[in-house]
Enzyme design. Sequence first.
Site, PDB file in Angstrom:
ATOM      1  N   ASP A 209       2.976   9.825  -8.654  1.00 29.03           N
ATOM      2  CA  ASP A 209       2.669   8.468  -8.202  1.00 29.03           C
ATOM      3  C   ASP A 209       3.929   7.614  -8.094  1.00 29.03           C
ATOM      4  O   ASP A 209       4.891   7.809  -8.846  1.00 29.03           O
ATOM      5  CB  ASP A 209       1.681   7.838  -9.202  1.00 29.03           C
TER       6      ASP A 209
ATOM      7  N   ASN B 146      -7.366   9.098  -0.302  1.00 26.40           N
ATOM      8  CA  ASN B 146      -6.146   8.732   0.431  1.00 26.40           C
ATOM      9  C   ASN B 146      -6.358   8.571   1.946  1.00 26.40           C
ATOM     10  O   ASN B 146      -5.517   7.994   2.633  1.00 26.40           O
ATOM     11  CB  ASN B 146      -5.020   9.753   0.176  1.00 26.40           C
TER      12      ASN B 146
HETATM   13  C1  FPP Z   1       1.326   8.682  -4.552  1.00 28.48           C
HETATM   14  O1  FPP Z   1       2.267   7.635  -4.382  1.00 28.48           O
HETATM   15  C2  FPP Z   1       1.714   9.814  -3.735  1.00 28.48           C
HETATM   16  C3  FPP Z   1       0.984  10.351  -2.731  1.00 28.48           C
HETATM   17  C4  FPP Z   1      -0.346   9.837  -2.305  1.00 28.48           C
HETATM   18  C5  FPP Z   1       1.492  11.485  -1.945  1.00 28.48           C
HETATM   19  C6  FPP Z   1       2.142  12.585  -2.734  1.00 28.48           C
HETATM   20  C7  FPP Z   1       2.930  13.381  -1.813  1.00 28.48           C
HETATM   21  C8  FPP Z   1       4.184  13.823  -2.043  1.00 28.48           C
HETATM   22  C9  FPP Z   1       4.905  13.681  -3.315  1.00 28.48           C
HETATM   23  C10 FPP Z   1       4.858  14.482  -0.909  1.00 28.48           C
HETATM   24  C11 FPP Z   1       5.123  15.941  -1.072  1.00 28.48           C
HETATM   25  C12 FPP Z   1       3.949  16.790  -1.310  1.00 28.48           C
HETATM   26  C13 FPP Z   1       3.851  18.081  -0.895  1.00 28.48           C
HETATM   27  C14 FPP Z   1       2.706  18.901  -1.356  1.00 28.48           C
HETATM   28  C15 FPP Z   1       4.848  18.704  -0.012  1.00 28.48           C
HETATM   29  P1  FPP Z   1       1.767   6.292  -3.715  1.00 28.48           P
HETATM   30  O2  FPP Z   1       2.000   6.362  -2.262  1.00 28.48           O
HETATM   31  O3  FPP Z   1       0.346   6.027  -4.109  1.00 28.48           O
HETATM   32  O4  FPP Z   1       2.740   5.243  -4.385  1.00 28.48           O
HETATM   33  P2  FPP Z   1       2.404   3.737  -4.739  1.00 28.48           P
HETATM   34  O5  FPP Z   1       1.348   3.757  -5.799  1.00 28.48           O
HETATM   35  O6  FPP Z   1       3.720   3.225  -5.240  1.00 28.48           O
HETATM   36  O7  FPP Z   1       1.957   3.066  -3.482  1.00 28.48           O
END
Ligand code: FPP
Length: 235
Positions: free
Chosen positions: A14, A62
């Site tokens: 996250d 998501n």
């Molecule tokens: C949460 O951060 C992250 C995600 C929804 C996406 C996770 C994906 C990756 C780490 C990319 C790589 C993955 C693979 C399998 C190649 P957020 O966007 O919710 O962050 P925030 O809470 O700060 O908005």
Amino acid sequence: MNYKAPNHIAIIMDGNGRWAQKRGLKRTKGHQKGAEVLKKISEYVYDKKVKVLSVFAFSTENWKRDKEEVDYLMDLFLKAFKKNFDVIKQKGVKVIFSGLKEKLNDKVINAMEKMTEETKSNKNGIFNVCLNYGGQDEIVEATKKIAEEVKQGSLDISDINNEVLNKHMFNDLPPIDLLIRTSGEYRVSNFMLWQMAYAEFYFTDVLWPDFDEKELDKAIESFNERDRRFGAVKK
Ligand code: FPP
């Protein structure tokens, strides 16, 4: 203290969006950096004697994000599946996916199937990517499969137990020993509910794009200090 490796580590990666916003960048830049971090962590974790790494790549919730961000993430997954995990494949790690195929585009599904096929005989570890995944969905799907078997007469109700449930999950995985969530949020967010029954939780304020091998070491160190009793009383 003797080193005790968690057999199964699960990570809620996250903070990508906040990492980017703090730098005045688009949220997608955070995901790009997040993918690089995952590549490094996946190459490191199996050297720490960990057998299973599960990661939350994309939840069923998501899809509610802007189309631009969802499209970017799908494209990022596609690129990552094509090249980011060559090293772990060479290390003999089996790559599997948990989640529903519905809503995913054909290119992503093909890349997932190719990775699964290419690594299906690997025995040195498991990399479980949770994509279009929800923990409650997983339990619902398992329940449907079990109900169908009971209906068909191939399973007796009296034979349903934890082991049978586990076998009907998206994948038959060992329990999670250590759950890591980055970015200072203290939530489980519908991730691997069944498998985390006895997991030790490790929360850190570090945002996922800033996470690295040292941070993983800290989480494993913290795990090593825990007194796991699984409901029993220590003699
Ligand atoms: C949460 O951060 C992250 C995600 C929804 C996406 C996770 C994906 C990756 C780490 C990319 C790589 C993955 C693979 C399998 C190649 P957020 O966007 O919710 O962050 P925030 O809470 O700060 O908005």
